[in-house]
Design a protein around this motif. Sequence first.
Motif, PDB file in Angstrom:
ATOM      1  N   GLN A 173       0.896  -1.166  -0.071  1.00  0.00           N
ATOM      2  CA  GLN A 173       0.047   0.006   0.031  1.00  0.00           C
ATOM      3  C   GLN A 173       0.688   1.111   0.135  1.00  0.00           C
ATOM      4  OE1 GLN A 173      -3.206   0.279  -0.526  1.00  0.00           O
ATOM      5  NE2 GLN A 173      -3.204  -2.072  -0.375  1.00  0.00           N
ATOM      6  N   ALA A 174       1.931   1.245   0.925  1.00  0.00           N
ATOM      7  CA  ALA A 174       2.688   2.453   0.874  1.00  0.00           C
ATOM      8  C   ALA A 174       3.441   2.710  -0.442  1.00  0.00           C
ATOM      9  CB  ALA A 174       3.635   2.256   2.050  1.00  0.00           C
ATOM     10  N   ASP A 175       3.793   3.698  -0.894  1.00  0.00           N
ATOM     11  CA  ASP A 175       4.440   3.979  -2.251  1.00  0.00           C
ATOM     12  C   ASP A 175       5.975   3.479  -2.057  1.00  0.00           C
ATOM     13  OD1 ASP A 175       2.350   5.031  -3.493  1.00  0.00           O
ATOM     14  OD2 ASP A 175       3.049   7.241  -3.242  1.00  0.00           O
ATOM     15  N   MET A 176       6.564   3.743  -0.802  1.00  0.00           N
ATOM     16  CA  MET A 176       8.027   3.287  -0.863  1.00  0.00           C
ATOM     17  C   MET A 176       8.078   1.817  -0.829  1.00  0.00           C
ATOM     18  SD  MET A 176       9.931   5.360  -1.318  1.00  0.00           S
ATOM     19  CE  MET A 176      11.372   4.705  -1.006  1.00  0.00           C
ATOM     20  N   SER A 177       7.008   1.138  -0.245  1.00  0.00           N
ATOM     21  CA  SER A 177       7.044  -0.507  -0.244  1.00  0.00           C
ATOM     22  C   SER A 177       6.858  -0.928  -1.927  1.00  0.00           C
ATOM     23  CB  SER A 177       6.000  -1.152   0.357  1.00  0.00           C
ATOM     24  OG  SER A 177       5.773  -0.369   1.674  1.00  0.00           O
ATOM     25  N   LEU A 178       6.015  -0.360  -2.430  1.00  0.00           N
ATOM     26  CA  LEU A 178       6.004  -0.609  -4.014  1.00  0.00           C
ATOM     27  C   LEU A 178       7.130  -0.408  -4.648  1.00  0.00           C
ATOM     28  CD1 LEU A 178       3.882  -2.057  -5.928  1.00  0.00           C
ATOM     29  CD2 LEU A 178       2.917  -0.013  -6.270  1.00  0.00           C
ATOM     30  N   TYR A 179       7.869   0.949  -4.162  1.00  0.00           N
ATOM     31  CA  TYR A 179       8.997   1.371  -4.988  1.00  0.00           C
ATOM     32  C   TYR A 179      10.010   0.219  -4.908  1.00  0.00           C
ATOM     33  CZ  TYR A 179      12.838   4.085  -6.193  1.00  0.00           C
ATOM     34  OH  TYR A 179      14.063   4.559  -6.922  1.00  0.00           O
ATOM     35  N   TRP A 180      10.410  -0.423  -3.984  1.00  0.00           N
ATOM     36  CA  TRP A 180      11.552  -1.311  -3.754  1.00  0.00           C
ATOM     37  C   TRP A 180      11.093  -2.630  -4.830  1.00  0.00           C
ATOM     38  CZ3 TRP A 180      15.286   1.306  -2.760  1.00  0.00           C
ATOM     39  CH2 TRP A 180      15.208   2.297  -1.907  1.00  0.00           C
ATOM     40  N   LEU A 181       9.886  -2.908  -4.797  1.00  0.00           N
ATOM     41  CA  LEU A 181       9.511  -4.006  -5.496  1.00  0.00           C
ATOM     42  C   LEU A 181       9.624  -3.678  -7.231  1.00  0.00           C
ATOM     43  CD1 LEU A 181       8.196  -6.614  -6.164  1.00  0.00           C
ATOM     44  CD2 LEU A 181       5.962  -5.599  -6.418  1.00  0.00           C
ATOM     45  N   VAL A 182       9.366  -2.303  -7.400  1.00  0.00           N
ATOM     46  CA  VAL A 182       9.539  -2.056  -8.869  1.00  0.00           C
ATOM     47  C   VAL A 182      11.006  -1.845  -8.992  1.00  0.00           C
ATOM     48  CG1 VAL A 182       8.883   0.128 -10.239  1.00  0.00           C
ATOM     49  CG2 VAL A 182       7.394  -0.864  -8.719  1.00  0.00           C
ATOM     50  N   ALA A 183      11.780  -1.327  -8.143  1.00  0.00           N
ATOM     51  CA  ALA A 183      13.220  -1.105  -8.473  1.00  0.00           C
ATOM     52  C   ALA A 183      13.886  -2.719  -8.471  1.00  0.00           C
ATOM     53  CB  ALA A 183      13.942  -0.601  -7.312  1.00  0.00           C
ATOM     54  N   PHE A 184      13.296  -3.588  -7.735  1.00  0.00           N
ATOM     55  CA  PHE A 184      13.876  -4.826  -7.883  1.00  0.00           C
ATOM     56  C   PHE A 184      13.466  -5.440  -9.350  1.00  0.00           C
ATOM     57  CE2 PHE A 184      13.020  -9.423  -7.449  1.00  0.00           C
ATOM     58  CZ  PHE A 184      14.463  -9.962  -7.064  1.00  0.00           C
ATOM     59  N   ALA A 242       3.032  -4.682 -16.962  1.00  0.00           N
ATOM     60  CA  ALA A 242       2.286  -5.371 -15.725  1.00  0.00           C
ATOM     61  C   ALA A 242       2.753  -4.532 -14.293  1.00  0.00           C
ATOM     62  CB  ALA A 242       2.660  -6.869 -15.385  1.00  0.00           C
ATOM     63  N   THR A 243       3.914  -4.440 -14.459  1.00  0.00           N
ATOM     64  CA  THR A 243       4.368  -3.713 -13.136  1.00  0.00           C
ATOM     65  C   THR A 243       3.844  -2.136 -13.154  1.00  0.00           C
ATOM     66  OG1 THR A 243       6.745  -4.625 -13.355  1.00  0.00           O
ATOM     67  CG2 THR A 243       6.604  -2.699 -11.844  1.00  0.00           C
ATOM     68  N   LYS A 244       3.656  -1.625 -14.295  1.00  0.00           N
ATOM     69  CA  LYS A 244       3.150  -0.098 -14.436  1.00  0.00           C
ATOM     70  C   LYS A 244       1.748   0.039 -13.908  1.00  0.00           C
ATOM     71  CE  LYS A 244       0.567   1.971 -16.690  1.00  0.00           C
ATOM     72  NZ  LYS A 244      -0.546   2.457 -17.597  1.00  0.00           N
ATOM     73  N   SER A 245       0.987  -1.355 -14.182  1.00  0.00           N
ATOM     74  CA  SER A 245      -0.535  -1.292 -13.629  1.00  0.00           C
ATOM     75  C   SER A 245      -0.601  -1.619 -12.376  1.00  0.00           C
ATOM     76  CB  SER A 245      -1.273  -2.589 -14.508  1.00  0.00           C
ATOM     77  OG  SER A 245      -0.819  -3.840 -13.949  1.00  0.00           O
ATOM     78  N   GLN A 246       0.527  -2.122 -11.746  1.00  0.00           N
ATOM     79  CA  GLN A 246       0.344  -2.372 -10.419  1.00  0.00           C
ATOM     80  C   GLN A 246       0.699  -0.816  -9.560  1.00  0.00           C
ATOM     81  OE1 GLN A 246       0.293  -4.831  -7.613  1.00  0.00           O
ATOM     82  NE2 GLN A 246      -1.275  -5.397  -9.149  1.00  0.00           N
ATOM     83  N   VAL A 247       1.547  -0.211 -10.211  1.00  0.00           N
ATOM     84  CA  VAL A 247       1.829   1.238  -9.705  1.00  0.00           C
ATOM     85  C   VAL A 247       0.668   2.212  -9.766  1.00  0.00           C
ATOM     86  CG1 VAL A 247       3.219   3.382  -9.977  1.00  0.00           C
ATOM     87  CG2 VAL A 247       4.413   0.952 -10.221  1.00  0.00           C
ATOM     88  N   PHE A 248       0.140   2.174 -10.890  1.00  0.00           N
ATOM     89  CA  PHE A 248      -1.083   3.125 -10.936  1.00  0.00           C
ATOM     90  C   PHE A 248      -2.352   2.670 -10.587  1.00  0.00           C
ATOM     91  CE2 PHE A 248       2.323   4.982 -13.533  1.00  0.00           C
ATOM     92  CZ  PHE A 248       2.515   6.128 -13.031  1.00  0.00           C
ATOM     93  N   GLY A 249      -2.387   1.136 -10.491  1.00  0.00           N
ATOM     94  CA  GLY A 249      -3.763   0.665 -10.107  1.00  0.00           C
ATOM     95  C   GLY A 249      -4.623   0.678 -11.499  1.00  0.00           C
ATOM     96  N   ILE A 250      -4.276   1.002 -12.632  1.00  0.00           N
ATOM     97  CA  ILE A 250      -5.136   0.964 -13.777  1.00  0.00           C
ATOM     98  C   ILE A 250      -4.371   0.194 -15.058  1.00  0.00           C
ATOM     99  CG2 ILE A 250      -6.727   2.956 -13.345  1.00  0.00           C
ATOM    100  CD1 ILE A 250      -4.508   4.689 -14.978  1.00  0.00           C
ATOM    101  N   ALA A 251      -5.168  -0.066 -16.093  1.00  0.00           N
ATOM    102  CA  ALA A 251      -4.817  -0.667 -17.217  1.00  0.00           C
ATOM    103  C   ALA A 251      -5.717  -0.152 -18.202  1.00  0.00           C
ATOM    104  CB  ALA A 251      -4.595  -2.156 -17.244  1.00  0.00           C
ATOM    105  N   THR A 252      -5.365   0.813 -19.313  1.00  0.00           N
ATOM    106  CA  THR A 252      -6.279   1.348 -20.021  1.00  0.00           C
ATOM    107  C   THR A 252      -5.796   1.358 -21.726  1.00  0.00           C
ATOM    108  OG1 THR A 252      -5.305   3.528 -20.172  1.00  0.00           O
ATOM    109  CG2 THR A 252      -6.768   3.348 -18.549  1.00  0.00           C
ATOM    110  N   LEU A 253      -6.374   1.667 -22.574  1.00  0.00           N
ATOM    111  CA  LEU A 253      -6.256   1.686 -23.864  1.00  0.00           C
ATOM    112  C   LEU A 253      -4.866   2.485 -24.128  1.00  0.00           C
ATOM    113  CD1 LEU A 253      -9.739   2.128 -25.424  1.00  0.00           C
ATOM    114  CD2 LEU A 253      -8.418  -0.184 -25.596  1.00  0.00           C
TER     115      LEU A 253
END
Lengths: 331, 255
Positions: A173-184, A242-253
Motif C-alpha cells: 500500500q505504501a508507495d515506498m514499499s511498492l517502490y522497492w518491488l518496482v526497483a527490484f 504489468a508492473t506499471k499497472s500495479q503502480v497506478f492501479g489501472i490498465a487502459t487503452l
Amino acid sequence: MRGASVSDTSGITRRSGLRALAFGFTGAQATALIILVAAIILGPAVLYPVFLMKVLCFALFASAFNLLPGYVGLLSFGHAAYFGMGSYLAAWTAKYWGIDAEIAILIGGAAAGALGLVFGWLAIRRQGIYFAMITLALAEMVYFFCTEASFTGGEDGIQQVPRARLLGMFSMQADMSLYWLVAFVFLVGFLLIHRIIHSPFGLVLQAIRENEPRAVSLGYRVDQYKLLAFVLSAALAGIAGATKSQVFGIATLTDVHSSMSGEVVLITLIGGIGTVFGPAVGALLFGALETYLAPFGDWVTVTQGAIFVACVLAFRRGLIGELAARLRLSL
Amino acid sequence: MSEPILQTTGLTKEFRGFVAVNGVDLSVDSGTIHALIGPNGAGKTTCFNLLTKFLPPTRGTIRFKGRDITGLKPADVARLGLVRSFQISAVFAHLTALQNVRVALQRERGGSFDFWRSDTVLDRYNGRALDLLDQVGLHEFADVPAGQLAYGRKRALEIATTLALDPEMLLLDEPTAGMAHADVDRIVALVSRIRQGRTILMVEHNLSVVEGLCDRITVLTRGRVLAEGDYATVSRNPDVIAAYLGSEAGDAAHA
C-alpha cells in the motif's frame, strides 16, 4: 589446426576473468551500473516515488524493446501490444483473482511473451520496413481487440486495481514499499537484458544484425534466433506493463495504443539504440519532460517532437551512444 | 581421380525474362581446387547462390556428398560442410576480429540459444580463434573491430572465419578481388595450405591465381558451360579465347 601455435592468450583471458567477476560488465559499464543503482536508492529522497516508478517501468520497457533494433537489427513499431497486454492481464488477475503482486507481474510477462511468440513468428518472415509494418499492423489489431473485448473494460479500462500483496505477506500500500518491488523488477530485468546481450546467444544475434547472410552461411538458422529474441523482448515489455499497472492501479487503452509504441521508440532513440544504459537514461529524460512540462499542455508533444528531431539530426547515436563514442567506451 | 563431391544436373535459374544460369552440369571432384571463370554476368555468383541455396533454382538438382540438397535451407547446407564466402567482404563489422572467428567456432556447440549464460563460456575458443587469425596474418588485430580493418585484411578475416567451421568444401567468391599484390600472394599461399583434406570451388578473375592453384576449370558464359578442363586445355580452347579472353587476350591470358 596447423600454423604457428599461439600462447599469447593471457591478455584476453585475463580481461574475461575480470568481466566474469563483474557479471559480464566492463569497467565502464560496472561504473555506470553503480551510478544507476545509487540513483535508484537515493532517488526517492529527492523525487516523487510514483514518478520514479513510472520512469523505472518505462526504462524496463525501453530496454526490452532495445533488444530488437539494438542487437538484432529489427525495428518493431508494435511494442505497445506486449506492454499493454502485460498491463491488462496483470490488472485483471490482480483485481478479480486477488493474486499476489509477483504472480500478477509474471502472468503479465508470460501473456506478452506468448503473444510475442505468435506475432514474432509472423513478423520475422520479412525484413526492414516490412517487418516494422507487420508489427505495427498486428499491434493495431490488438488495440482493436482491447476496445471491443469485455475483460478490458473498453474505454474505461480496468480501474481501481488493488495493490496486491507481495509473496502473500508484505503490503504494497505504501508507495515506498511498492517502490522497492518496482526497483527490484527493473534491476532483475535490466541485468537479464544485459546478460542476454552478452551471452553466446547475444553474440549470434549481433552477428545477424551485422550481416545476416553471413550468419546463415555459417550455419545459423537465423529465424530461430530472431524469434527467441522477439519473445524475450515481448515478455520483458509485458513485465514492464504489468508492473506499471500495479503502480497506478489501472490498465487502459493508452497502454496498447500505437502512440505507446512510438514513445518507446523515441525513448530508446534519445537514450541510444544498441547501448545497455541508453534506454534507461532516455526513459528518465522522457518521463521528466512529460511530468514537468505537463502544465504547458500540448507543448509537451511539441517539445518531445523538437527533441526527437534534434536527436536525429545532431546526435543520432543518442545521449549514451554519443557519450560512449566520445569516451571510446561501450556503455 | 576420385568421386565428385558436388554435382549439379541441369541447374537453371530464371529471373523474370532472363536466364542467369542455364542447364549447368557441374561436377567437382573431391580434394580438388576447381575454378569457375567467365566474363562479368556469366552467372558465376548466381551459381554460388544456387549451390549454397541462397537462391532457389528454377530447375535442376544439386547433390553434395551423394545427397540431394536441392530442397535444403542455406543454414542446413552450411551444416553439411559446404560453406561459402561472399564477393563483398562479409565480416561482422562491430565485432572484433577474434569475435568474428569465434562466432563460427561456437557453431560446434550446436545451437547457441543459452541467453542466460555469460559469453565468457566462449573463452575456451580464444586459443583456436587466435590460431586461425595467426594463419591469415591477423594475430595482432584480434581486438580490432572488423569494420576498421583494411580491405585485404577483411578478406583474410573472412577466410579465417570460414575455416573455423572446418568445412569439407569451401566456395570462395573472388577471394583476391580488389587486393594488392602482396595480399594476393598471401591468399594464394593460404588457399594452397588449407586445401589439405578439403575441396575448394572458387570464382576468380585473376588468371595467374587460377593457373597457379586450380586443378580444373569450368568456363561459364551467359549462364552456360562453355568449356571445362585444366588450365592448359581451357586456355587453348578457341571458344574460350573468343568469348572470354577475346577482348583482353593480350593482358589477361598471362596477367
